[in-house]
Design a protein around this motif. Structure first.
Motif, PDB file in Angstrom:
ATOM      1  N   VAL A 187      15.404  26.903  26.290  1.00 19.46           N
ATOM      2  CA  VAL A 187      16.100  26.680  27.803  1.00 19.46           C
ATOM      3  C   VAL A 187      15.423  27.781  28.611  1.00 19.46           C
ATOM      4  O   VAL A 187      15.888  28.023  29.633  1.00 19.46           O
ATOM      5  CB  VAL A 187      17.552  26.705  27.766  1.00 19.46           C
ATOM      6  CG1 VAL A 187      18.086  25.491  26.963  1.00 19.46           C
ATOM      7  CG2 VAL A 187      17.826  28.138  27.218  1.00 19.46           C
ATOM      8  N   LYS A 199      22.345  20.041  31.396  1.00 19.59           N
ATOM      9  CA  LYS A 199      21.108  19.934  30.759  1.00 19.59           C
ATOM     10  C   LYS A 199      20.881  20.813  29.779  1.00 19.59           C
ATOM     11  O   LYS A 199      20.161  20.482  28.783  1.00 19.59           O
ATOM     12  CB  LYS A 199      20.440  20.426  32.233  1.00 19.59           C
ATOM     13  CG  LYS A 199      18.734  20.160  31.862  1.00 19.59           C
ATOM     14  CD  LYS A 199      18.131  20.322  33.077  1.00 19.59           C
ATOM     15  CE  LYS A 199      16.488  19.915  33.108  1.00 19.59           C
ATOM     16  NZ  LYS A 199      15.904  20.113  34.332  1.00 19.59           N
ATOM     17  N   THR A 203      19.752  19.957  25.993  1.00 21.46           N
ATOM     18  CA  THR A 203      18.751  20.529  25.515  1.00 21.46           C
ATOM     19  C   THR A 203      18.833  21.109  24.181  1.00 21.46           C
ATOM     20  O   THR A 203      18.046  20.963  23.272  1.00 21.46           O
ATOM     21  CB  THR A 203      18.105  21.263  26.591  1.00 21.46           C
ATOM     22  OG1 THR A 203      17.684  20.614  27.556  1.00 21.46           O
ATOM     23  CG2 THR A 203      16.750  21.834  25.971  1.00 21.46           C
ATOM     24  N   THR A 207      17.216  20.292  20.496  1.00 19.49           N
ATOM     25  CA  THR A 207      16.437  21.405  19.897  1.00 19.49           C
ATOM     26  C   THR A 207      16.739  21.558  18.331  1.00 19.49           C
ATOM     27  O   THR A 207      15.858  21.803  17.574  1.00 19.49           O
ATOM     28  CB  THR A 207      16.438  22.872  20.631  1.00 19.49           C
ATOM     29  OG1 THR A 207      15.789  22.242  22.069  1.00 19.49           O
ATOM     30  CG2 THR A 207      15.583  23.757  20.167  1.00 19.49           C
ATOM     31  N   LEU A 256      11.555  17.875  29.286  1.00 25.56           N
ATOM     32  CA  LEU A 256      12.883  18.388  29.625  1.00 25.56           C
ATOM     33  C   LEU A 256      12.865  19.257  30.682  1.00 25.56           C
ATOM     34  O   LEU A 256      13.955  19.625  31.189  1.00 25.56           O
ATOM     35  CB  LEU A 256      13.368  18.954  28.377  1.00 25.56           C
ATOM     36  CG  LEU A 256      13.728  18.045  27.174  1.00 25.56           C
ATOM     37  CD1 LEU A 256      13.822  18.950  25.866  1.00 25.56           C
ATOM     38  CD2 LEU A 256      14.819  17.118  27.307  1.00 25.56           C
TER      39      LEU A 256
END
Length: 257
Positions: A187, A199, A203, A207, A256
């Motif tokens: 991130v 978000k 993410t 991941t 992303l």
């Protein structure tokens, strides 16, 4: 202002940071810390979080309260961390932003992983108790103090320390250290542009699911598409510039950032 508009406005504000652990009132986050005495544990503390009714609470008690609000999800049988995360985030008291994401994101992965491994009740109880400890270790005000989001820190700490509980083969493994690094790296670019808790949470789940698939041979059940349903409450939503607003396809991944 008519009653409908009042309700809409209240709902939008309530979704910002969730509920006060003392009275359930609206929580606000300020740019300046204030000294206070926690009305739950009684300890002196500094915090960025304020209750609209003037109640004081420390970050540790706020995090523990966030976990207690999520206990109804603990018995889920889902092996899909995105589904579990959405179950928690869909509650109106959850909050659009805030430290509860530091609890919910790793919890969604831990519960899905637990269901895949099929651990017994004794291990389940131990897992939940250890997760509570990890919640208390998470620096809830990290984002305000350093600009670093607490969600990847919480995910890295919780999962790396809980992996041995779920599967003894990881007890002396270096996979935990690698996982912490992966969580933080995932991130970095997102944080520098626009910190959106939804978000970052999505993410992190993506991941970690990819990491466990590659290195731990653990396959989470993932949805074909991850689409954020919270943009209507987020005035700073990036809209079409966000993959989750558009709908992130697992099979045909897009950017992303």
């Amino acid at each position: 202002m008519n009653e409908d508009n009042k309700n809409t406005e209240s709902k939008s504000i309530l979704r910002e940071f969730g509920a006060c652990p003392v009275c359930g009132g609206i929580v606000e986050q300020k740019n300046i810390q204030r000294n206070g005495k926690c009305q739950i544990c009684g300890k002196e503390h500094k915090s960025y979080h304020y209750c609209e009714n003037g109640h004081d609470f420390c970050d540790i008690c706020y995090g523990s309260f966030a976990f207690s609000n999520l206990t109804s999800i603990v018995n889920t049988e889902s092996k899909n961390p995105v589904e579990i995360l959405n179950m928690m985030m869909s509650d109106e008291s959850f909050g659009l932003r805030g430290c509860i994401h530091c609890v919910a994101t790793p919890l969604s992965l831990v519960l899905a992983y637990r269901n895949i491994e099929g651990i017994g009740r004794k291990s389940h109880d131990l897992l939940i108790e250890l997760f509570k400890i990890e919640v208390e270790r998470t620096p809830i005000s990290l984002c305000k103090e350093t600009g670093q989001c607490g969600i990847p820190v919480a995910c890295g700490n919780a999962l790396s320390n809980l992996l041995p509980v779920l599967n003894s083969m990881y007890e002396n493994s270096t996979v935990g250290k690698r996982l912490k690094t992966v969580c933080l790296d995932a991130v970095k670019d997102i944080e520098s542009k626009n910190i959106c808790c939804k978000k970052i949470a999505y993410t992190e789940v993506l991941t970690i699911a990819d990491f466990t698939d590659r290195y731990l041979r653990v396959n989470f059940q993932m949805p074909e598409v991850i689409k954020c349903e919270y943009s209507q409450w987020n005035q700073n939503c990036e809209k079409e510039n966000c993959a989750f607003y558009r709908g992130y396809s697992i099979n045909q991944p897009n950017d992303l950032k």
